[in-house]
Design an enzyme around this catalytic site. Structure first.
Site, PDB file in Angstrom:
ATOM      1  N   LYS A  78      -1.436 -29.215 -27.002  1.00 58.35           N
ATOM      2  CA  LYS A  78      -0.640 -27.997 -26.901  1.00 58.35           C
ATOM      3  C   LYS A  78       0.439 -28.025 -27.982  1.00 58.35           C
ATOM      4  O   LYS A  78       1.048 -29.072 -28.232  1.00 58.35           O
ATOM      5  CB  LYS A  78      -0.006 -27.926 -25.508  1.00 58.35           C
ATOM      6  CG  LYS A  78       0.668 -26.598 -25.179  1.00 58.35           C
ATOM      7  CD  LYS A  78       1.201 -26.623 -23.745  1.00 58.35           C
ATOM      8  CE  LYS A  78       1.827 -25.309 -23.320  1.00 58.35           C
ATOM      9  NZ  LYS A  78       2.331 -25.353 -21.926  1.00 58.35           N
ATOM     10  N   SER A 153       1.014 -21.344 -19.355  1.00 53.35           N
ATOM     11  CA  SER A 153       1.200 -21.180 -20.777  1.00 53.35           C
ATOM     12  C   SER A 153       0.268 -22.051 -21.623  1.00 53.35           C
ATOM     13  O   SER A 153       0.147 -21.813 -22.823  1.00 53.35           O
ATOM     14  CB  SER A 153       2.644 -21.511 -21.132  1.00 53.35           C
ATOM     15  OG  SER A 153       2.902 -22.869 -20.867  1.00 53.35           O
ATOM     16  N   SER A 177       1.749 -24.381 -15.663  1.00 55.34           N
ATOM     17  CA  SER A 177       1.207 -24.058 -16.987  1.00 55.34           C
ATOM     18  C   SER A 177      -0.049 -24.819 -17.391  1.00 55.34           C
ATOM     19  O   SER A 177      -0.735 -24.412 -18.323  1.00 55.34           O
ATOM     20  CB  SER A 177       2.284 -24.266 -18.051  1.00 55.34           C
ATOM     21  OG  SER A 177       3.173 -23.182 -18.031  1.00 55.34           O
TER      22      SER A 177
END
Ligand code: MG
Ligand code: ZN
Lengths: 478, 479, 89
Positions: A78, A153, A177
């Site tokens: 990420k 996210s 997330s």
């Protein structure tokens, strides 16, 4: 069978036994990325060094050198986790040109285990969002239906795994997330106990809530990643001691509590899939019953108070003086320079910074922040009591199915409400994961499994048991 | 109109090797700009604070030395405000609004003449970076140059209650604080910028002005005096004194209105999530008490009881650790504490160059003198090798040359004429040359002093005046 | 009730420039969010102490310095080793 469809264990074994080379495998992945990225948009950056790394691993194996358990396995990271020499943007203009001079502990540990960073995964700006729509690099699309959101996210992490663009991914989970996009993309995503995994190198959004967590197509892949990265880190004062090792053991007669409030709050289509999952677990000899978590109603206000408060302070450092994007400071008075630079945060980030500043304002601290912290201990106490009765608690990961891109983007509060089932684990600091439970209208539904602090092993046992019984399809045609 | 003053004193823990939250060195002085930085102290995304154990220990020592209570647990808070020298745009510090979390609280320190001031709290926090203004001034420079080398150096902030009424007391209090932190070995106050002080001042119960940026303890008294006068003048003209932050203008020695940054209510303090609450435990206090070096008050008592110094002399010595250390080194070389103490306090101190002392922050800056010199000098006097007047003369010479007193004494043959024959000879020739005076002296005792003067002249001062006078008087009677 | 003035002040504290339209939109959105957070104030929680993570003094970082190899500062706006920042006044 295409090499990019293999799980981490097969990849490492195949490369070590020289059944195929890391180079062949990475080449296939890069081709796959080139093919599906225009549809999925899971990556912010694809690594230029991945092939080189693959060749280096092949050479080590040819030379008879020791390689780690993840030898050659391609991971996406990420883009809020620092990678030395690879830009780390947090999907924000504010870090457009930021190239970290150091590796996050998790990245270092993955690489020490032999893994190859194949790219940086898309996210909502600074991990603030549940859809990956708030990204400067464009929305990531759900591989199962590219008109829909992948969740967030860590949308890029889950989508890249589901779309077979990498084998494993690391996301971060502040209020769901990792689990939310895992659920929406039919992947396995795990948020560990607070303190199990080092946050050193994770760009902070809400420090006291978040943990880095792995995403994979199977429980087994998630365990491989977890084993590589978990354990105490001298660079993070908030990590717990020790270095655990998890395995895919079996255990009979698991006591399972279905959280009533979670199932009641879910859309009917989702609830149906979850109820079927309960039957599946019961069919495997689990003792399932309904459990109640009454104070869950306070979870979201508590979560958004703490998350925005911490965020408002964490994001203060982005003043563009030491790093950021190209804007010469010359000629500006400092206040106006800061304000000019910082107006480049996206909408949602600015909104959360202001909400966070509000709840920390003098006179409001006791009303919001302190209360929110007290809710955490209330929730934790309730959960601790439940974990005396149950080995794991289950429910839907998300109360709704993956929705259309743009559907909720204009209503912040509505967007916040979709986190209702996931924030509990973050507030209590307990582990939780999402495993694919089935489909409704062709869209994935995730089963959330929660366990007591540092009881990841029990949680993984339950997840593996369910996975074996449910036999869900893992990646869509693209 | 009574004035009230309170102080906020910042001391860098220069005795620590690494910064408060990262492994960079505390010794940033003289390094190339930004050479002493790492991702953590430059506030890079993803970095986390790693609290330095030693800094906590030092702050604990200071707390105890200031009579503070030390709690079982301490915590860190974020003080949120923007400023270009602050890499994270918040400062990690301590805060006591929601229960005690600072390392020291509710202390009291006695200083000079039995006066005392209450210590509100002692807290541990990080120093910001340093700004350099191109062109030299904040007002005229087109951009600021930032050096983060100092960012993250551990600071201890000492906050007093507004217990001072006289600027002189402020000075005395600061001297005592300086002596304490020097004795603890936690802060080298001689280093530029290692101690700073803010002062709040109010007059006649009016609003309080806070004076910031006083970078030398010596200037605090001046700043406070200036501010009292300013506020009195305003009050006498019926102008209300505003509650504000003022800057000390070091060049012009005045306080100036400064543009306000965030006010106290805008700091949005909250507990630092990345630093768990630190459990000091019950052993913390007892173990640091044990390892704590001798404090100035104890040292003074020892000087009085063990070495027989007067309270006054002992006080002068311990007021400045450098002086006390000098004394103890000297008496190790030659054990004559009273003699040595007197030489240091009354004679040596008169050579201290006040200007250099402020600049270099060392008492004996520019003087080529060490404990061995004073020990040697005391020995010469003790053994009557030279007399006191000669010794003083030698001292005034060697502070500039660095020569050993005994060497100088030998070289200039300043050894006293202790040979009675040689002295008698000198007296004999004076009597012959000054016959009128000799006659006069037989009736007028004052005239004997004239003869003594002549003898001293003839012997170039090497005669012992007491012996010489005795011999002169004896000879006058004989004649 | 969240006022425009409050949001403006918070924007200043956060050094975020808000245009008039942004200010209007944010004020109503934040008002709605804060109303939702107000739910916290309806529960009596006095008996609950916040959870705090703790660490022993003995487990803190020992005071051993180590330099950092590499450039911790990314900006190209530099002079003589300093980082160039905006002017102060
Ligand atoms: Mg301070
Ligand atoms: Zn550093």
């Amino acid at each position: 069978m295409a090499l990019y469809t293999l799980g981490a264990g097969h990849v490492a074994a195949g490369i070590k036994s020289r059944e195929f080379s890391a180079e062949e495998y990475v080449c296939q992945l890069l081709e796959r990325i080139e093919k599906v990225e225009p549809k999925v948009n899971a990556f912010v950056t694809v690594s230029k060094e991945a092939l080189e790394r693959a060749r280096a691993i092949d050479k080590m194996i040819r030379d008879g050198e020791q390689t780690g358990p993840l030898a050659g396995v391609a991971v996406s990271i990420k883009d809020n986790i620092c990678t030395k020499g690879i830009r780390t943007t947090c999907a924000s203009k504010m870090l457009e040109l930021y190239v970290p001079p150091y590796d996050a502990t998790v990245v270092k540990r993955l690489q020490d285990a032999g893994a190859i960073v194949i790219g940086k995964a898309n996210l909502d700006e600074f991990a603030m969002g549940s859809t990956t729509e708030f990204s400067r690099h464009g929305t990531t699309r759900n591989p199962w239906d590219i008109s829909r959101v992948p969740g967030g996210s860590s949308g890029g992490s889950a989508a890249s795994v589901a779309a077979l663009e990498c084998t494993i991914s690391l996301g971060s989970d502040t209020g769901g997330s990792v689990r939310c996009p895992a659920s929406f993309c039919s992947a396995v995503g795990l948020k560990p106990t607070y303190g199990l995994i080092s946050r050193y190198g994770l760009v902070s959004y809400a420090n006291s809530l978040e943990q880095i967590g792995p995403v994979g197509r199977t429980v087994s892949d998630v365990v491989s990643a977890l084993n590589a990265i978990a354990g105490t880190d001298e660079n993070d004062h908030t990590t717990a001691g020790g270095k655990p090792a998890y395995s895919l053991q079996e255990r009979k007669g698991l006591r399972v509590g279905l959280v009533k409030e979670f199932i009641e709050g879910a859309d009917l289509a989702v609830a149906k899939v979850i109820n079927k999952a309960v039957d599946t677990l019961a069919g495997q000899g689990c003792r399932c019953e309904e459990a109640s978590l009454a104070s869950v109603q306070y979870a979201l206000p508590s979560y958004y108070t703490i998350a925005t408060a911490e965020a408002s302070s964490n994001l203060a450092r982005y003043d563009n003086v030491r790093y950021g994007f190209d804007l010469s400071p010359e000629g500006y008075e400092w206040n106006s320079y800061f304000a000019k630079a910082r107006s480049n945060f996206g909408e949602e980030v600015k909104r959360r910074i202001i909400v966070g500043s509000y709840v920390l304002s003098s006179g409001y601290y006791g009303k919001y922040y302190l209360k929110a912290q007290q809710v955490r201990s209330l929730l934790k106490r309730e959960l601790k009591a439940l974990f005396k009765k149950y080995d794991v608690l289950i429910g839907p990961t998300m109360p709704i199915l993956p929705f259309k891109i743009g559907e909720k983007v204009d209503n912040p509060l509505k967007m916040y409400l979709v986190d209702i089932d996931t924030v509990v684990a973050n507030l209590a600091g307990m582990p939780a994961m999402s495993v694919p439970a089935g489909f409704a209208d062709g869209l994935p539904v995730g089963l959330q499994i929660m366990a007591d602090e540092f009881q990841e092993q029990t949680m993984l046992v339950a997840a593996h048991l369910f996975e074996q019984a449910a036999k869900m399809q893992r990646s869509p045609e693209l | 109109m009574e004035s009230k003053m309170g102080l906020e004193i910042h001391c860098q823990l220069t005795g620590a090797k690494s910064k408060l939250f990262c492994r960079c060195s505390c010794d940033y002085r003289g390094k190339a700009p930004n050479a002493n930085t790492c991702p953590t102290c430059s506030g890079l995304p993803g970095t986390l604070p790693l609290l330095n154990q030693k800094a906590v220990e030092f702050a604990g020592m200071i707390s105890l030395a200031l009579g503070c209570k030390v709690p079982d647990e301490i915590a860190f808070y974020r003080k949120n405000y923007f400023y270009p020298d602050l890499p994270k745009n918040f400062q990690l510090t301590q805060y006591n609004a929601y229960g005690i979390t600072s390392i020291g609280f509710e202390g009291k320190l006695e200083y000079g003449d039995g006066k005392s001031a209450r210590i509100r709290r002692v807290q541990l926090e990080e120093d910001p970076g340093r700004l350099v203004y191109e062109g030299g001034s904040m007002e005229t420079s087109v951009y600021a140059l930032i050096d983060y080398n100092r960012a993250g150096v551990p600071l201890v902030e000492i906050v007093t209650e507004p217990d001072f009424t006289d600027p002189k007391d402020v000075r005395m209090f600061l001297d005592k604080i300086t002596s304490i932190i020097e004795h603890l070995g936690v802060c080298d106050t001689k280093l530029e910028g290692s101690v700073r002080c803010d002062a709040n001042v109010s007059v006649g119960g009016g609003n309080r002005a806070e004076i910031k940026n006083v970078s030398s303890f010596a200037d605090v008294e001046k700043a406070v005096r200036y501010e009292i006068t300013r506020q009195r003048t305003m009050a006498s003209r019926d102008i209300e004194v505003r509650s504000e932050t003022r800057h000390w203008d070091d060049a012009r020695k005045v306080t100036k209105e400064s543009r306000t940054k965030e006010e106290e209510q805008d700091y949005r303090y909250f507990p630092e999530p990345d630093i768990p609450v630190v459990v000091l435990g019950s052993e913390f206090v007892s173990s640091i008490r044990q390892s704590m070096p001798e404090l100035p008050d104890a040292r003074k008592d020892r000087f009085v009881s063990k070495y027989g110094l007067s309270a006054h002399v002992a006080q002068v010595l311990i007021d400045n650790k450098e002086l006390a250390d000098f004394f103890e080194s000297a008496i190790k070389i030659y054990s004559s504490p009273k003699e040595i103490a007197n030489w240091i306090v009354t004679d040596l101190m008169s050579f201290v160059d006040e200007r250099q002392k402020e600049q270099v922050r060392s008492l004996f800056a520019g003087l080529k003198i060490g404990p061995e010199h004073i020990a040697d000098l005391a020995k010469l006097v003790d053994h009557d090798t030279i007399n006191r007047a000669t010794a003083k003369q030698i001292l005034s010479q060697i502070v500039r040359t660095g020569e050993m007193p005994s060497h100088v004494a030998r070289k200039t043959q300043a050894g006293k004429i202790d040979d009675a024959g040689a002295l008698a000879q000198a007296i004999e020739s004076v009597f012959k040359a000054e016959q009128a005076a000799v006659q006069d002296a037989k009736h007028n005792p004052n005239a004997a002093n004239f003869l003594l003067g002549k003898v001293m002249q003839l012997t170039k001062g090497r005669a012992d005046p007491k012996t010489a006078l005795e011999m002169i008087q004896k000879k006058l009677m004989e004649d | 009730m969240v006022t425009k003035e409050e949001v403006k002040h918070l924007g200043w504290l956060a050094r975020i420039e808000l245009s008039d339209t942004e200010l209007k939109r944010y004020t109503s959105q934040i008002e709605e969010i804060i109303k939702y957070l107000d739910k916290l104030d309806t529960i009596p929680l006095e008996q609950f102490k916040p959870i705090v993570a703790k660490k022993k003094f003995a487990d803190l970082r020992s005071d051993e310095p180590a330099g950092f190899e590499g450039d911790a500062l990314g900006t190209k706006y530099r002079k003589d080793g300093f980082v160039k920042g905006p002017r102060m006044v």
